[in-house]
Write a protein that holds these residues in place. Structure first.
Motif, mmCIF file in Angstrom:
data_model
loop_
_atom_site.group_PDB
_atom_site.id
_atom_site.type_symbol
_atom_site.label_atom_id
_atom_site.label_comp_id
_atom_site.label_asym_id
_atom_site.label_seq_id
_atom_site.Cartn_x
_atom_site.Cartn_y
_atom_site.Cartn_z
ATOM 1 N N ARG A 25 -3.862 -5.042 -4.441
ATOM 2 C CA ARG A 25 -4.467 -4.995 -3.160
ATOM 3 C C ARG A 25 -3.990 -5.942 -2.330
ATOM 4 O O ARG A 25 -3.656 -5.608 -0.858
ATOM 5 C CB ARG A 25 -5.908 -5.476 -3.290
ATOM 6 C CG ARG A 25 -6.660 -4.126 -4.150
ATOM 7 C CD ARG A 25 -8.078 -4.948 -4.392
ATOM 8 N NE ARG A 25 -9.093 -3.877 -4.897
ATOM 9 C CZ ARG A 25 -10.208 -4.341 -5.451
ATOM 10 N NH1 ARG A 25 -10.469 -5.495 -5.692
ATOM 11 N NH2 ARG A 25 -10.786 -3.346 -5.941
ATOM 12 N N ARG A 26 -3.291 -7.182 -2.776
ATOM 13 C CA ARG A 26 -2.991 -8.213 -1.962
ATOM 14 C C ARG A 26 -1.450 -7.753 -1.201
ATOM 15 O O ARG A 26 -1.293 -7.868 -0.013
ATOM 16 C CB ARG A 26 -2.763 -9.470 -2.791
ATOM 17 C CG ARG A 26 -2.803 -10.642 -1.706
ATOM 18 C CD ARG A 26 -2.964 -12.012 -2.671
ATOM 19 N NE ARG A 26 -4.407 -12.156 -3.146
ATOM 20 C CZ ARG A 26 -4.561 -12.716 -4.415
ATOM 21 N NH1 ARG A 26 -3.910 -13.403 -4.990
ATOM 22 N NH2 ARG A 26 -5.959 -12.848 -4.567
ATOM 23 N N GLY A 29 -2.244 -4.596 0.727
ATOM 24 C CA GLY A 29 -2.970 -4.869 2.142
ATOM 25 C C GLY A 29 -4.145 -3.933 2.173
ATOM 26 O O GLY A 29 -4.427 -3.703 3.107
ATOM 27 N N GLU A 30 -4.671 -3.458 0.945
ATOM 28 C CA GLU A 30 -5.816 -2.606 1.180
ATOM 29 C C GLU A 30 -6.640 -3.304 0.300
ATOM 30 O O GLU A 30 -6.566 -3.051 -1.034
ATOM 31 C CB GLU A 30 -5.430 -1.148 0.557
ATOM 32 C CG GLU A 30 -4.562 -0.446 1.620
ATOM 33 C CD GLU A 30 -4.299 0.932 0.889
ATOM 34 O OE1 GLU A 30 -5.343 1.564 0.540
ATOM 35 O OE2 GLU A 30 -3.217 1.352 1.312
ATOM 36 N N ALA A 31 -7.802 -4.062 0.796
ATOM 37 C CA ALA A 31 -8.708 -4.902 0.038
ATOM 38 C C ALA A 31 -9.640 -3.953 -0.955
ATOM 39 O O ALA A 31 -10.232 -4.619 -1.756
ATOM 40 C CB ALA A 31 -9.315 -5.562 1.066
#
Length: 140
Positions: A25-26, A29-31
């Motif tokens: 996710r980090r 860039g998609e939390a």
């Protein structure tokens, strides 16, 4: 047809999968990404999946996980899971792939750190070669 990832069989597997997901996710860039979506996106795209594993390995090392922990985390990568459970690739060569991916990430991290950080966690990342010696400083 959408492939579904096989669930981890034990608590350690579940934790490793969660850690893989957090790092992924980090770096993506998609939390709010969940593991199924990650799996759908990467399991059958070898090139992207390998790049993701490289990036996740590096991110996990930077986050303070030991190389051994990162090997465990990478065993939950969509690429490895797909290869083992769908393509029936034996676990041994896939584990070898994971270990070499982590070793490359360790080397990249050591090179990037260079002389910046000679104390603390960075030393435990080295594989027997002294981090200090490489930076040209001796601490006795």
């Amino acid at each position: 047809m959408a492939a579904k990832p096989k669930e981890p069989e034990n608590e350690a597997g579940k934790q490793a999968r969660q850690q893989y997901l957090e790092q992924a996710r980090r770096v993506i860039g998609e939390a709010n990404l969940d593991y199924s979506a990650l799996y759908q996106r990467f399991a059958q795209n070898d090139w992207a999946a390998l790049k993701l594993d490289d990036t996740v390995a590096l991110a996990a090392l930077k986050a303070g996980y030991s190389p051994k922990e990162v090997v465990g985390i990478l065993h939950q990568s969509p690429y490895l899971q797909h290869q083992v459970h769908v393509n029936k690739v034996p676990l041994a060569p896939m584990s070898q792939y994971v270990r070499s991916t982590v070793m490359k990430a360790v080397q990249r991290l050591e090179k990037a750190q260079g002389t910046q950080k000679t104390q603390g966690r960075s030393r435990s990342v080295s594989d027997g070669k002294s981090v200090q010696r490489k930076s040209g400083m001796e601490f006795e």
